[in-house]
Design an enzyme around this catalytic site. Structure first.
Site, PDB file in Angstrom:
ATOM      1  N   ASP A  42      -1.983  -0.455  -3.575  1.00 40.83           N
ATOM      2  CA  ASP A  42      -2.538  -1.387  -4.555  1.00 40.83           C
ATOM      3  C   ASP A  42      -3.706  -2.157  -3.940  1.00 40.83           C
ATOM      4  O   ASP A  42      -3.798  -3.373  -4.055  1.00 40.83           O
ATOM      5  CB  ASP A  42      -1.446  -2.355  -5.036  1.00 40.83           C
ATOM      6  CG  ASP A  42      -1.844  -3.106  -6.296  1.00 40.83           C
ATOM      7  OD1 ASP A  42      -2.748  -2.627  -7.028  1.00 40.83           O
ATOM      8  OD2 ASP A  42      -1.278  -4.181  -6.548  1.00 40.83           O
TER       9      ASP A  42
ATOM     10  N   GLY B   8       2.800  -7.687  -8.670  1.00 39.81           N
ATOM     11  CA  GLY B   8       3.556  -6.975  -9.684  1.00 39.81           C
ATOM     12  C   GLY B   8       5.053  -7.132  -9.510  1.00 39.81           C
ATOM     13  O   GLY B   8       5.780  -7.353 -10.459  1.00 39.81           O
ATOM     14  N   MET B   9       5.527  -7.045  -8.263  1.00 45.35           N
ATOM     15  CA  MET B   9       6.964  -7.158  -8.060  1.00 45.35           C
ATOM     16  C   MET B   9       7.339  -8.450  -7.337  1.00 45.35           C
ATOM     17  O   MET B   9       8.506  -8.703  -7.110  1.00 45.35           O
ATOM     18  CB  MET B   9       7.515  -5.955  -7.297  1.00 45.35           C
ATOM     19  CG  MET B   9       7.255  -5.928  -5.826  1.00 45.35           C
ATOM     20  SD  MET B   9       8.268  -4.624  -5.070  1.00 45.35           S
ATOM     21  CE  MET B   9       7.513  -4.549  -3.473  1.00 45.35           C
ATOM     22  N   GLY B  10       6.357  -9.263  -6.975  1.00 44.56           N
ATOM     23  CA  GLY B  10       6.684 -10.445  -6.184  1.00 44.56           C
ATOM     24  C   GLY B  10       6.027 -11.720  -6.657  1.00 44.56           C
ATOM     25  O   GLY B  10       5.121 -11.717  -7.482  1.00 44.56           O
TER      26      GLY B  10
END
Length: 189
Positions: A176, A59-61
């Site tokens: 997650d 999601g962020m990487g």
């Protein structure tokens, strides 16, 4: 959800962690302040031959296959995703740096280790990890259509449970955890 509620009713440690997750963050103390320092600068020239790993995106990487020139080996490097806006990026940089530090503290055979973490000359944070070969647990499950076949994955699930319990004992909660985020290695790890 019933199983989770039952577990929380019986497990003091999980109940404390759940309460901590819902509580407002405390003001940083001198002990916590070390976690808030910026990652150190690292020379970009140490890493060459960047290639994105198409199936390794979070999601962020985003994750790249990169050659570490100092040790002559390939590693995986995680950086922040490119699609983030400036405001979102500012918040996620701190979260990313914290993720690198927390993950580096988790020394467990079923948790991917951190070789190095830092910031390149452009200020972009990163961390380097072993380049693993394998498939997500989701794929491993799909390749085993029968119950008997899937029971062969049980040792992997036990390893995941052991790793999560280890992280839990260290006061770290994986927010997650799902089959797509579990890699079943090609050597059985």
């Amino acid at each position: 959800a019933g199983g989770c509620a039952e577990h929380l009713a019986q497990c003091d440690s999980c109940r404390r962690l759940a309460l901590m997750a819902d509580a407002p963050a405390p003001a940083p103390t001198a002990e916590v302040a070390g976690d808030l320092e910026r990652l150190p600068p690292v020379d970009d020239a140490h890493y060459t031959d960047w290639a994105p790993l198409a199936d390794a995106r979070g999601g962020m990487g985003r994750i790249f296959r990169v050659r570490d020139r100092r040790l002559g080996r390939h590693v995986a490097i995680k950086q922040l995703a490119e699609h983030l806006g400036p405001r979102e990026r500012a918040v996620l940089v701190r979260r990313f740096e914290r993720e690198a530090r927390l993950t580096a503290r988790l020394q467990h055979p079923a948790i991917v280790g951190i070789y190095e973490a830092g910031r390149f000359a452009d200020g972009e944070p990163f961390y380097a990890m072993p380049l693993l070969r394998g498939v997500p647990l989701t794929t491993a499950i799909a390749r085993r259509p029968t119950l008997a076949d899937r029971l062969g994955l049980l040792p992997h699930l036990i390893a995941v449970a052991d790793a999560v319990a280890f992280a839990h004992d260290e006061g770290i909660v994986h927010r997650d955890l799902k089959p797509d985020n579990v890699l079943v290695g090609s050597s059985g790890e």
